[in-house]
Design a protein around this motif. Structure first.
Motif, PDB file in Angstrom:
ATOM      1  N   GLN A  90       0.943  -1.136  -0.030  1.00 50.62           N
ATOM      2  CA  GLN A  90       0.010   0.053   0.041  1.00 50.62           C
ATOM      3  C   GLN A  90       0.961   1.178  -0.127  1.00 50.62           C
ATOM      4  O   GLN A  90       0.548   2.330  -0.431  1.00 50.62           O
ATOM      5  CB  GLN A  90      -1.067  -0.041   1.275  1.00 50.62           C
ATOM      6  N   GLU A  91       1.845   1.153   0.845  1.00 46.17           N
ATOM      7  CA  GLU A  91       2.813   2.543   0.781  1.00 46.17           C
ATOM      8  C   GLU A  91       3.578   2.627  -0.492  1.00 46.17           C
ATOM      9  O   GLU A  91       3.596   3.818  -1.050  1.00 46.17           O
ATOM     10  CB  GLU A  91       3.986   2.350   1.860  1.00 46.17           C
ATOM     11  N   ASP A  94       0.864   4.032  -2.581  1.00 45.55           N
ATOM     12  CA  ASP A  94       0.576   5.490  -2.321  1.00 45.55           C
ATOM     13  C   ASP A  94       1.629   6.590  -2.825  1.00 45.55           C
ATOM     14  O   ASP A  94       1.410   7.552  -3.342  1.00 45.55           O
ATOM     15  CB  ASP A  94       0.490   5.606  -0.869  1.00 45.55           C
ATOM     16  N   ARG A  95       2.868   6.101  -2.817  1.00 41.51           N
ATOM     17  CA  ARG A  95       3.814   6.564  -3.308  1.00 41.51           C
ATOM     18  C   ARG A  95       3.839   7.025  -4.814  1.00 41.51           C
ATOM     19  O   ARG A  95       3.918   8.153  -5.239  1.00 41.51           O
ATOM     20  CB  ARG A  95       5.327   6.087  -3.179  1.00 41.51           C
ATOM     21  N   ARG A  97       1.023   6.796  -6.535  1.00 37.68           N
ATOM     22  CA  ARG A  97      -0.081   7.614  -6.575  1.00 37.68           C
ATOM     23  C   ARG A  97       0.088   9.105  -6.235  1.00 37.68           C
ATOM     24  O   ARG A  97      -0.135  10.115  -7.060  1.00 37.68           O
ATOM     25  CB  ARG A  97      -1.137   7.285  -5.780  1.00 37.68           C
ATOM     26  N   GLY A  98       1.128   9.514  -5.486  1.00 38.20           N
ATOM     27  CA  GLY A  98       1.503  10.739  -5.244  1.00 38.20           C
ATOM     28  C   GLY A  98       2.240  11.332  -6.298  1.00 38.20           C
ATOM     29  O   GLY A  98       2.171  12.574  -6.715  1.00 38.20           O
ATOM     30  N   GLN A 101      -0.101  12.164  -9.155  1.00 41.09           N
ATOM     31  CA  GLN A 101      -0.856  13.405  -8.837  1.00 41.09           C
ATOM     32  C   GLN A 101       0.178  14.669  -9.194  1.00 41.09           C
ATOM     33  O   GLN A 101      -0.372  15.706  -9.744  1.00 41.09           O
ATOM     34  CB  GLN A 101      -1.524  13.511  -7.521  1.00 41.09           C
TER      35      GLN A 101
END
Length: 134
Positions: A90-91, A94-95, A97-98, A101
């Protein structure tokens, strides 16, 4: 040399990066040639080319070498095929995904800059098209 490997010149042509830039990315640890020829020449694979393309796409968006490294580490870890603990998986997502974005925001900022630059160029063109003052 196997057909799977390319020398740095071919990689430079395919990625539209200079030899110097590719060597710089090697020196900073962003990409490591997959092999060396008997003569010591750097040899790259399709995977290395794909990695360089990620870097090439990040550069005009203003990502730093450390940010490039962080993204590549995340994608490398996810691509190993090893089962990861759910928290780590997940981390990493998320990285990534960041970065997605941040890339979207930077693209939007560049679009705004391009619009302003086009407006400026058009204004100059209009100014030149005006008849001279009497």
């Amino acid at each position: 040399m196997s057909s799977e490997h390319m020398q740095i010149g071919e990689v430079a042509t395919r990625t539209e990066l200079s030899l110097r830039t590719i060597r710089h990315y090697e020196d900073t640890g962003l990409v490591i040639p997959s092999a060396r020829s008997q003569g010591g020449f750097r040899l790259y694979t399709e995977s290395d080319v794909a990695r360089l393309m990620v870097i090439r796409r990040m550069k005009p968006l203003g990502f730093t070498l450390d940010e490039m490294r962080s993204l590549l580490e995340a994608t490398d870890r996810l691509d190993t095929g090893a089962e990861l603990p759910p928290e780590e998986h997940q981390e990493l997502l998320d990285r990534i995904r960041g970065f997605e974005q941040a890339a979207q925001q930077r693209v939007e900022d560049l679009r705004t800059q391009l619009t302003r630059a086009e407006e400026f160029a058009a204004a100059l063109g209009e100014r030149l098209a005006r008849p001279p003052a009497p």
